[in-house]
Design an enzyme around this catalytic site. Structure first.
Site, PDB file in Angstrom:
ATOM      1  CG  ASP A   8     -54.335 -14.447  18.948  1.00 36.52           C
ATOM      2  OD1 ASP A   8     -55.075 -15.168  18.605  1.00 36.52           O
ATOM      3  OD2 ASP A   8     -53.794 -13.457  18.398  1.00 36.52           O
ATOM      4  CG  ASP A 129     -53.873 -14.372   7.053  1.00 37.73           C
ATOM      5  OD1 ASP A 129     -54.763 -14.305   7.587  1.00 37.73           O
ATOM      6  OD2 ASP A 129     -52.557 -15.044   7.600  1.00 37.73           O
TER       7      ASP A 129
END
Length: 238
Positions: A8, A129
């Protein structure tokens, strides 16, 4: 089952967020290239990279770092974060990304998402998600009314081949994946390549996902916190 190491990126550094909060950031490596090299040297030829600046701001602040990883190491990268339009997708593919992950765009700009999906079916991943069983978007602040089953069925009709599914309640928590969720998705949509994401905490979790015939899993925090070694992760790719 393929294991996919995750990086990330936030302001050019390799970090992890806790449950998606930009207020809870841990920096693991100031050099994304250095981190990616560790994965490459361990035998991984494909990694998962999220541009957290892009996700928040809609600008690809970290793209130069991703391009450097691709050019220096010769590995393939799937990326998500901040992709808002068909032109964004084309730009990223032209920059050398192998696969593009779209989450909010699939809900908020379905026209461009479907255009991307139909033109580049092998390069597009739906980033799904889930928050309390609903598809979440816009930084996980909003949820879609359409059911997961209805949405996925429609997308498959347009050529969807791959889904990266994250249970938000598990993300970054090291509390174990939502096995029931992934098993149900795999059972109900057997033709979709399913990538599990969120909550992996141990080698036992990877083994259980593998035994459930899940196609792939993204591993982030468990590796960075020393819960799983690169050798253990790589063993599933053999």
């Amino acid at each position: 089952m393929q294991t996919i190491p995750a990086i990330d990126l936030l302001n050019g550094e390799a970090v992890r967020l806790h449950k998606g909060s930009y207020e809870e950031v841990t920096v693991y490596d100031k050099s994304p290239l250095n981190q990616a090299r560790k994965f490459s040297e361990a035998g991984f030829d494909h990694i998962h990279v999220v541009d957290l600046n892009g996700a928040k701001e809609g600008t690809f602040v970290n793209l130069p770092h991703i391009k450097e990883i691709i050019s220096e190491l010769g590995i393939s990268v799937q990326t998500g974060g901040g992709i808002r339009s068909f032109s964004d997708v084309e730009m990223l593919l032209e920059a050398g990304l192998s696969k593009v992950i779209c989450s909010s765009m699939a809900i908020k700009n379905e026209e461009d998402w479907l255009r991307s999906l139909e033109k580049y079916p092998e390069n597009m991943i739906l980033g799904m998600d889930l928050k309390n069983g609903k598809i979440a978007y816009s930084g996980w602040l909003e949820t879609a009314e359409e059911s997961v089953e209805s949405f996925l069925s429609r997308m498959i009709e347009h050529g969807l081949q791959e889904v990266l599914c994250t249970d938000i309640s598990k993300d970054g928590t090291l509390s174990g994946p939502n096995f029931d969720l992934y098993q149900d998705l795999h059972k109900n949509f057997p033709d979709i390549r399913l990538i599990a994401s969120g909550g992996v905490s141990s080698l036992a979790d990877l083994t259980k996902l593998n035994d459930a015939n899940i196609d792939a899993v993204v591993v982030g925090k468990a590796y960075y916190e020393g819960r799983i070694s690169l050798d253990e992760m790589a063993a599933f790719n053999s």
